[in-house]
Design a protein around this motif. Structure first.
Motif: not given
Length: 638
Positions: A222-240
């Motif tokens: 979860a934390d790693a995925l949240a960091a990836e979402v932030d880095d990609a500047r998208v709203k959610s894991w699904a958007a990423l």
């Protein structure tokens, strides 16, 4: 697990839709290592070719195909006119689960074989040892990931699995018996399943699960995925996940592929490089791994520069962005540009077609355009012979929008329906439709008093379209109709059509002008918004009634019934009958006003490029433009 010796592997090739034919044993020839990847192999960063190809690769006998055996190497230059069109590499590469061969027969490609039980149960057999471009195994788990975690995940696929998998509103039962077997099973027949897999834009019913699981909430930390979402500047894991999951767009250079060339470029560039896939599953019968060409360089240029740059010898293989009007300049540049210009047949049903929008938002105009007498009159008032002579030197075939003579459903009556140049009959039809009043300039008046100024919007990409419309403008003026041409960007045009804001649009006719009995006629019915005559009806079907409008004209409703009849038919005779009646309805109702078909497509080919057919078909589907002609078999002479 018991493994068949590599010298006695069996390639089960299904050449008919009825199922498997007897398999043939074919030994793998001694393999040759690629010079392109040799240093990586020597350093231990890449396995040798023997460990990269599947246990049972596709073995291409080029001599049997009348082609030359080639050698690896070289960079092929080609051009596209929009950055998003790097996706043409997926089209041209044409690596498919099943695909069309040069005879338009469906054969396994990525699949080792398949079994078809009454169009209800399809058993797909993968190749042992097949790998993604990064070396990860390609197995049934990649199909399971797509089915369970992408297609049936509401966040990633809000509308669920693609429509071609729905039969009578029901989805299939999908199972994965072992690592190399996938089974799709329906209660009712789905005769369009295999053809859908072979399309120019394939549905991709598999994903590189080992890569995408890193970005899926059900698998990633979860934390790693949240960091990836932030880095990609998208709203959610699904958007990423959806941003990275671009199998067709081909713009994510990190995404593993099964295509012959993989994207080696990131971000937006003027030039994109695609390098040979070291794990590609096809070899020639001399043991050389395909593709022959090491690198494809795709340059993005302005539409108006394609012919000039081709003339200057700045491309090795080019058809996209070229029109028949470019032939003269291309021929003049052959000597200095070190290329030759082939003229291929085109596979679209009509080179130029005008589509009155039956779902136009303006109620007054909508009623006028829905009157079949008006559409027939507009067709009769087009001087197709003059357009053919002026733009195509009489090399096209004037006529209404219908299938080409190469299709078993071709009927001369449909080609000629309402297609003779007859202004007198056109005037009579418009008078009968209640459009018998005119203003001082001779332009007819709509029932509400507005002048009959018909705005025809174009994508602004083909000069031949605008030239043809100039001629149509003159002949429509004779029947009291003022044509107003409005060039737009392609995406803007389509969005306007889909929203009901376009009165009429110009595009090609049906992409598939050479349908066979096994081809679904769904594109003849209001099943998709991309048919520019009925976008709202198509939206209604595609969204199960959530968006758009239900077809409310009897002929269109009959087309839907016939498309369904084809789906549930159990014999070729029943499918052919559905096709013929649907084509007859289109000819009678003139939903698309075809002008001519068969205008040659210029194809520029470097003098050093081999195995490019001199005579061939340029078609989107079936054919994938260059794809069906197997670009992975093209090579440069030494």
């Amino acid at each position: 697990m018991f493994k068949i010796p590599r010298t006695s592997l069996v390639l089960a090739a299904s050449l008919t839709l009825a199922g498997l034919i007897p398999a043939r044993a074919e030994p793998i020839p001694p393999l040759q290592e690629s010079a392109f990847w040799k240093s990586e192999v020597e350093m231990g960063d890449l396995p040798p070719v023997e460990e990269r190809i599947p246990d049972d690769p596709v073995i291409v006998d080029l001599a049997a195909k009348g082609r030359e055996f080639g050698h690896q190497g070289g960079t092929l230059r080609t051009m596209v006119t929009r950055s998003k069109d790097i996706r043409q590499m997926v089209v041209y590469g044409y690596s498919r689960l099943v695909g069309y061969n040069e005879k338009y027969e469906l054969v396994p490609d990525i699949l080792a074989s398949y079994e078809n039980a009454d169009n209800r149960t399809f058993t797909l057999h993968l190749r042992e040892g097949h790998k993604w471009s990064d070396g990860a195994p390609f197995t049934s788990a990649d199909f399971a990931y797509w089915w369970n975690d992408v297609a049936n995940n509401e966040l990633l696929s809000p509308s669920g699995p693609p429509d071609f998998l729905r039969v009578e509103g029901e989805l299939p039962q999908v199972s994965f018996p072992d690592e190399t077997t996938v089974v799709f099973e329906w209660a009712d027949p789905n005769p369009n399943f295999l053809q859908s897999l072979a399309q120019a834009r394939p549905p991709f019913i598999y994903r590189p699960s080992h890569f995408l699981k890193q970005y899926h909430a059900d698998y990633a930390e979860a934390d790693a995925l949240a960091a990836e979402v932030d880095d990609a500047r998208v709203k959610s894991w699904a958007a990423l996940h959806n941003k990275l999951d671009n199998m067709y767009k081909y713009d994510n250079h990190m995404l593993p592929t099964l295509q012959p060339w993989l994207n080696a470029s990131s971000g937006k560039k003027i030039r994109h490089n695609f390098v040979r896939n070291p794990y590609y599953h096809r070899i020639d019968s001399n043991g050389v791994q395909l593709p022959y060409i090491d690198v494809i360089e795709m340059e993005i240029v302005a539409p108006g520069l394609v012919a000039a740059k081709a003339n200057a010898g700045e491309t090795d293989l080019q058809a996209r962005g070229l029109d028949f009007r470019d032939v003269s300049i291309l021929k003049k540049g052959e000597a200095g540009g070190n290329y030759k210009t082939y003229l291929w047949q085109t596979g679209v049903a009509s080179q130029i077609a005008i589509f009155p929008n039956l779902n136009y938002a303006d109620e007054g105009w909508r009623e006028v355009l829905r009157d079949v007498r008006v559409r027939r009159a507009l067709s009769l008032a087009i001087d197709r012979k003059t357009i053919n002579q002026a733009l195509y030197f009489k090399l096209g075939k004037p006529g209404a929008m219908s299938v080409l003579p190469a299709s078993p459903f071709f009927d001369e009556k449909n080609l000629k329906a309402w297609a003779d140049y007859d202004p007198d009959q056109a005037n009579t039809l418009l008078d009968e439709a209640g459009l018998d009043k005119r203003d001082s300039s001779g332009t007819r008046l709509l029932p509400d008093g507005r002048p009959m100024e018909l705005v025809v919007e174009t994508a602004g990409e083909r000069q031949e379209v605008e030239n043809a419309l100039q001629i149509v403008t003159d002949t429509w003026r004779e029947i009291g109709v003022k044509l107003v041409m409005r060039p737009l960007d392609r995406d803007i045009l389509r969005n306007r059509v889909f929203a009901g804001n376009t009165m009429a649009a110009v595009w090609f006719g049906w992409d598939n002008g050479i349908p066979q009995v096994y081809t679904s006629p769904a594109f003849l019915a209001p099943t998709d918004q991309v048919f520019l005559a009925w976008p709202k009806w198509g939206q209604y079907y595609q969204t199960s009634g959530d968006v758009g409008e239900a077809p409310d004209m009897p002929a269109a409703q009959r087309l839907m019934e016939l498309a369904h009849d084809w789906d549930v038919a159990t014999t070729d005779e029943q499918r052919a009958a559905a096709w013929k009646e649907m084509l007859g309805i289109h000819a009678d109702q003139v939903y698309g006003i075809g002008i001519l078909a068969g205008a040659p497509q210029p194809v520029v080919v470097s003098n050093t490029l081999r195995n490019v057919p001199e005579k061939a078909m340029w078609a989107w589907d079936p054919g994938a433009h260059f794809g069906i002609h197997r670009v992975d078999e093209f090579f440069f002479a030494q």
